[in-house]
Scaffold this motif. Structure first.
Motif, PDB file in Angstrom:
ATOM      1  N   SER B  47      -1.816 -37.630  -6.427  1.00  0.00           N
ATOM      2  CA  SER B  47      -1.487 -36.911  -4.507  1.00  0.00           C
ATOM      3  C   SER B  47      -0.910 -35.613  -4.567  1.00  0.00           C
ATOM      4  O   SER B  47      -1.356 -34.443  -3.784  1.00  0.00           O
ATOM      5  CB  SER B  47      -0.222 -37.251  -3.532  1.00  0.00           C
ATOM      6  OG  SER B  47      -0.764 -39.586  -3.810  1.00  0.00           O
ATOM      7  N   ASP B 169      -7.114 -39.784  -0.530  1.00  0.00           N
ATOM      8  CA  ASP B 169      -5.498 -40.746  -1.356  1.00  0.00           C
ATOM      9  C   ASP B 169      -4.893 -41.892  -0.919  1.00  0.00           C
ATOM     10  O   ASP B 169      -4.988 -42.700   0.097  1.00  0.00           O
ATOM     11  CB  ASP B 169      -4.320 -39.439  -0.402  1.00  0.00           C
ATOM     12  CG  ASP B 169      -3.569 -40.216  -2.088  1.00  0.00           C
ATOM     13  OD1 ASP B 169      -3.290 -40.779  -2.722  1.00  0.00           O
ATOM     14  OD2 ASP B 169      -2.077 -39.289  -1.412  1.00  0.00           O
ATOM     15  N   GLU B 170      -5.974 -42.321  -2.299  1.00  0.00           N
ATOM     16  CA  GLU B 170      -5.957 -43.793  -2.024  1.00  0.00           C
ATOM     17  C   GLU B 170      -6.131 -44.716  -0.318  1.00  0.00           C
ATOM     18  O   GLU B 170      -6.048 -45.458  -0.381  1.00  0.00           O
ATOM     19  CB  GLU B 170      -4.780 -44.725  -2.375  1.00  0.00           C
ATOM     20  CG  GLU B 170      -3.809 -43.885  -3.314  1.00  0.00           C
ATOM     21  CD  GLU B 170      -2.917 -44.418  -4.187  1.00  0.00           C
ATOM     22  OE1 GLU B 170      -2.748 -46.056  -4.144  1.00  0.00           O
ATOM     23  OE2 GLU B 170      -1.705 -43.562  -5.259  1.00  0.00           O
TER      24      GLU B 170
END
Ligand SMILES: Nc1ncnc2c1ncn2[C@@H]1O[C@H](COP(=O)(O)OP(=O)(O)OP(=O)(O)O)[C@@H](O)[C@H]1O
Ligand SMILES: [Mg+2]
Lengths: 414, 239
Positions: B47, B169-170
């Motif tokens: 991240s 991000d994910e």
């Protein structure tokens, strides 16, 4: 399409309607009370001012000298270290010397009307009772140019004094008290001795007790003889076309003639200073309601900033700048402020209208209602104060919202 | 192949009594139109790397080159502007504004940029939602959507200003397998359109659908199956 900060601000406020409503009501109450109380006070003070201005000379010259004349020793040694103590202004024969020349000079000034007066005390006797009064000896033709008394005459006239050398004009309430009416004769006694028969040629009713009960008018020559002061006047009453120029005009007149010349603001300085104190207290008290309303706004916006930390971070990550965030919360404060001002103007108008129905306490005329001034300036002042408070209250939390790092929130959330 | 985004010896240390190194000397180039999957254990700095690449965070040392241009000297305003115009973010949680409809959420970045007329903004937003099979949900509030729908709405918002870079991000972290595969297919499609897509994922299966896989451990790149060479980058910058 609405500006973006307004869209977001409205969404935040609509999501918490109850809290927003309470904040708006707070501002509305502050604005409403400000308008109503401020209007009442302006009405009251305006009434008094106009009464003062109407019933009194705009400028009053009296036979006093404020500064002692420069002493010969000082004149002889200008700039020398001369100390002379205990000098009093000369006060030998009270009276304005050279009043005739002064009047001629005043007549030459544009927008100035002047009338000579001899003021003195007397006792009016009628049916075995004494009434102490202040007697003003007036030169009728000139007095008519400086006085507003003619409009308060209820019987006879002021100008009758011009044709009646022993005429007397007095207040209706005093005459009633004395049991005298138009055409009757009363006896006046003064400290100079002697009794003078005066014939009532006019009655006035100004509504001001002090005037109606305490002041009577006679021709100047009559007064001079009653006071045993032939050819003396001790006051010059001046009326201006433009009342706003009273202070500089009075200063100029005093500068030229030396006699104490007071604008009405000086004569009534104590009343005016009471007004100032009254203003301070009233606007202070009503302003503090707005301040409390400001705390309410601060509170709701601070809460929103805390609760919307995530949304603020999202908006920042999307690309809204710090000042966009500041704008959102300032607009929230402004929206509450504007709604409060609108509602408060209605409340203020309503309160003012209600008060206008109420009888004026202490008025001689029972049909007289409370005077409540409603002016654009008053509403504008209330609105300006409220909006400034709202913006100030929103400013602090909105700065904080813009300064928090969106990453702190995003890191914590994912 | 041109390098659109380049990390040069990128390092980010969180200051504090015990400084934490989030990203340590990362050198990575991202070609325009490529789809890169970044994976690694929890806490490996995935991240953090994405925030640095996306102008959300500033490196402690090293730098990010955007189309060959250094970004270190940009102030907060300029970085916000870059995020608005060039980057689209998709996070693990949808991060939609709860008071606004899906359509209004998608309109938000467009309204800030204000390059289109209001009707054109609406038309574009609806087209983006349609392309993601979300046209029917345009008027709904985020709370009324399923997880997959929310994530697609978030992707639509990320695409609002037609960004060159999509940083995710994910994005599938909160989704079931079927929705996750759909989201990755969308990201893959965006790369085919010429956008540079970088997505963090734990899922090896999804990572396999990307053009390139980068693995991070303790803030460092430990594996990269299709590195963009330094020379390619130098070539780019030379003329
Ligand atoms: N605000 C913070 N304060 C202290 N440490 C932090 C903070 N944010 C992140 N870290 C630490 O920095 C390191 C890198 O975090 P980062 O979120 O980039 O990892 P990640 O690879 O994305 O992990 P995950 O897979 O769990 O999302 C971790 O060790 C994390 O604990
Ligand atoms: Mg992470």
């Amino acid at each position: 399409m609405m500006p973006l900060p307004l869209t977001i601000a409205l969404a935040h406020l609509l999501a918490r309607k109850r809290q927003t409503l309470v904040s708006v009501l707070g501002v509305a109450m502050g604005v409403g009370v400000f308008i109503a109380v401020g209007g009442l006070m302006q009405g009251f003070q305006g009434y008094f001012r106009s009464q003062i201005i109407e019933t009194n000379p705009h400028i009053l010259m009296t036979d006093e000298i404020r500064q002692p004349a420069p002493q010969p020793l000082q004149l002889l040694h200008p700039g020398a270290a001369v100390a002379i103590t205990r000098i009093l202004p000369r006060d030998p024969v009270r009276g304005i010397s050279g009043a005739g020349a002064i009047l001629t000079a005043l007549d030459a000034m544009p927008g100035v009307a002047a009338a000579p007066t001899l003021r003195g005390q007397a006792i009016l006797r009628r049916a075995g009772r004494d009434y102490a009064v202040t007697v003003l000896g007036i030169e009728v033709a000139r007095e008519l140019r400086v006085t507003n008394l003619t409009k308060d005459m209820v019987q006879g006239s002021l100008s009758a004094l011009a044709t009646q050398p022993n005429g007397l004009v007095l207040g209706l309430s005093l005459a009633t008290k004395m049991g005298a009416s138009l055409g009757d004769t009363v006896v006046a006694a003064t400290s100079a001795g002697g009794e003078h028969g005066l014939r009532i040629v006019g009655l006035f009713n100004t509504g001001l007790e002090q005037q109606d009960q305490g002041i009577v008018y006679v021709p100047l020559a009559q007064q001079q003889s009653m006071q045993a002061r032939p050819r003396v006047v001790n006051e010059i009453h001046i009326k201006l076309a433009d009342i706003a120029r009273s202070i500089p005009t009075a200063a100029a007149i005093e500068g030229s003639f030396g006699f104490k010349t007071a604008p009405w603001e000086e004569t009534y300085a104590r009343v005016l200073s009471v007004f100032r104190l009254q203003n301070l207290v009233t606007y202070g008290a009503t302003g503090s309601i707005l301040l409390v309303a400001g705390f309410g706004i601060f509170n709701i916006i601070s809460t929103i900033v805390l609760e919307k930390a995530r949304d603020i971070a999202i908006m920042r990550s999307i690309g809204l700048a710090g000042r966009d965030i500041v704008a959102v919360f300032l607009v929230e404060g402004l929206v509450v402020g504007v709604l409060g001002v609108l509602a408060g103007s209605g409340v203020g108008y309503g309160l003012a209208s209600l008060m206008r129905q109420m009888p004026s306490p202490g008025a001689t005329d029972p049909s007289q209602r409370l005077l409540v001034v409603q002016s654009v300036a008053l509403y504008g002042l209330a609105a300006g104060l409220a909006l400034a408070t709202a913006l100030g209250a929103a400013w602090i939390p909105s700065r904080r919202a813009a300064q928090t790092d969106p990453l702190d929130v995003i890191r914590g959330a994912t | 192949m041109s390098v659109a985004l380049q990390a040069v010896d990128l390092t980010r240390v969180l200051p504090g009594p015990v400084p934490t190194t989030l990203v340590a000397g990362v050198d990575l180039g991202f070609a325009a139109g490529s789809f890169t999957a970044i994976s690694g254990p929890s806490g490996s700095g995935k991240s953090s790397l994405l925030y640095l690449l996306g102008m959300l965070d500033r490196p402690t040392s090293g730098e990010v080159l955007l189309s060959g241009q250094p970004t270190a000297s940009l102030d907060d305003e300029q970085r916000a502007r870059l995020r608005l115009e060039r980057f689209g973010f998709v996070f693990q949680f949808h991060f939609l504004l709860p008071e606004f409809s899906v359509l209004d959420n998608v309109l938000l970045p467009m309204r800030k940029l204000a390059r289109r007329s209001p009707p054109a903004m609406r038309a574009h937003a609806l087209a983006l939602l349609d392309a993601l099979d979300m046209g029917a949900c345009a008027g709904k509030l985020p709370a009324a959507l399923s997880g997959g729908q929310r994530q697609r709405a978030a992707i639509a918002r990320a695409l609002a200003n037609d960004p060159a870079f999509i940083l995710a991000d994910e994005p599938t972290g909160a989704l079931d397998t079927r929705n996750a595969a759909a989201v990755f297919a969308i990201l893959s499609g965006l790369a085919r359109q010429g956008r540079t897509v970088i997505a963090v994922t734990h899922d090896q299966g999804l990572a396999a659908t990307a053009d390139r896989r980068v693995r991070l451990v303790d803030g460092r790149v430990v594996a990269d199956d299709a590195p963009v060479t330094e020379s390619a980058c130098v070539e780019r910058m030379a003329p």
